[in-house]
Design an enzyme around this catalytic site. Structure first.
Site, PDB file in Angstrom:
ATOM      1  N   LYS A 161       0.832  -1.211   0.000  1.00  0.00           N
ATOM      2  CA  LYS A 161       0.000   0.000   0.000  1.00  0.00           C
ATOM      3  C   LYS A 161       0.860   1.251   0.000  1.00  0.00           C
ATOM      4  O   LYS A 161       0.629   2.199   0.732  1.00  0.00           O
ATOM      5  CB  LYS A 161      -0.948  -0.015   1.188  1.00  0.00           C
ATOM      6  CG  LYS A 161      -1.956  -1.143   1.093  1.00  0.00           C
ATOM      7  CD  LYS A 161      -2.868  -1.154   2.259  1.00  0.00           C
ATOM      8  CE  LYS A 161      -3.782  -2.365   2.163  1.00  0.00           C
ATOM      9  NZ  LYS A 161      -4.384  -2.675   3.429  1.00  0.00           N
TER      10      LYS A 161
ATOM     11  N   ILE B  15       2.403   6.979   0.377  1.00  0.00           N
ATOM     12  CA  ILE B  15       1.362   6.050   0.798  1.00  0.00           C
ATOM     13  C   ILE B  15       0.205   6.044  -0.195  1.00  0.00           C
ATOM     14  O   ILE B  15      -0.101   7.050  -0.829  1.00  0.00           O
ATOM     15  CB  ILE B  15       0.867   6.335   2.231  1.00  0.00           C
ATOM     16  CG1 ILE B  15       0.116   7.658   2.320  1.00  0.00           C
ATOM     17  CG2 ILE B  15       2.020   6.307   3.218  1.00  0.00           C
ATOM     18  CD1 ILE B  15      -0.549   7.886   3.669  1.00  0.00           C
ATOM     19  N   CYS B  16      -0.413   4.887  -0.338  1.00  0.00           N
ATOM     20  CA  CYS B  16      -1.531   4.715  -1.270  1.00  0.00           C
ATOM     21  C   CYS B  16      -2.822   5.162  -0.598  1.00  0.00           C
ATOM     22  O   CYS B  16      -3.252   4.572   0.388  1.00  0.00           O
ATOM     23  CB  CYS B  16      -1.625   3.256  -1.698  1.00  0.00           C
ATOM     24  SG  CYS B  16      -3.046   2.930  -2.756  1.00  0.00           S
ATOM     25  N   LEU B  17      -3.425   6.186  -1.146  1.00  0.00           N
ATOM     26  CA  LEU B  17      -4.707   6.680  -0.645  1.00  0.00           C
ATOM     27  C   LEU B  17      -5.780   6.655  -1.730  1.00  0.00           C
ATOM     28  O   LEU B  17      -6.868   7.167  -1.532  1.00  0.00           O
ATOM     29  CB  LEU B  17      -4.550   8.116  -0.124  1.00  0.00           C
ATOM     30  CG  LEU B  17      -3.622   8.320   1.062  1.00  0.00           C
ATOM     31  CD1 LEU B  17      -3.461   9.797   1.358  1.00  0.00           C
ATOM     32  CD2 LEU B  17      -4.149   7.587   2.279  1.00  0.00           C
TER      33      LEU B  17
END
Length: 164
Positions: A108, A115-117
């Site tokens: 993620k 960071i993966c949002l």
């Protein structure tokens, strides 16, 4: 339960009005004032709730942000450096928060520790432009990400407490 806590935290934050980004000098100054007001309110609310979990500061233009965040897991504090740049299309585009020391440790996360949002936060941000700002990014983006990822990374042995 965590979702309800996030809703309460966001409900207590002021919504922003100024839609200027960093390319609009005059409007950007007004937007930055709103951003700082919302961040200060969020930090004060967190301190009152004994939930203080980050520090942020910016360069003089307000386009580069950096600081520290921490997450308490099993009574141990895991602390990380964070950084992000304000996109030129802000507030139409949410900033991408990076935690460089976690780069490559979770799926993620993108290259560089960003960071993966995209699945949950970015659609929410898009529906709330220009009302959402950096305080909302922290409350609805980084906070929930840490709550999911830090315990998982600890369990997998990918991060260890500094004192171990």
């Amino acid at each position: 339960m965590a979702e309800e806590a996030a809703r309460r935290a966001v409900a207590a934050l002021p919504l922003l009005r100024e839609s200027a980004g960093p390319r609009d000098r005059e409007g950007w100054a007004a937007r930055l004032k709103e951003e700082y007001r919302a961040l200060i309110q969020y930090v004060e609310n967190n301190k009152r709730a004994d939930n203080d979990w980050f520090r942020l500061e910016s360069n003089t233009e307000g386009t580069r942000w950096f600081g520290r965040c921490w997450y308490i897991h099993e009574l141990l504090k895991y602390e990380f450096a964070i950084e992000f740049d304000i996109p030129v299309t802000y507030p139409g585009t949410a900033p991408e928060i990076a935690i460089p020391e976690l780069d490559g440790k979770t799926a993620k996360m993108y290259r560089g520790g960003r960071i993966c949002l995209s699945d949950h936060f970015k659609p929410l941000w898009a529906r709330n432009v220009p009302k959402f700002g950096l305080a909302h990014l922290m409350a609805l983006g980084l906070g929930p990400w840490l709550a999911v990822e830090v315990p998982d990374l600890v369990t997998k042995g990918l991060i260890q407490h500094k004192e171990k």
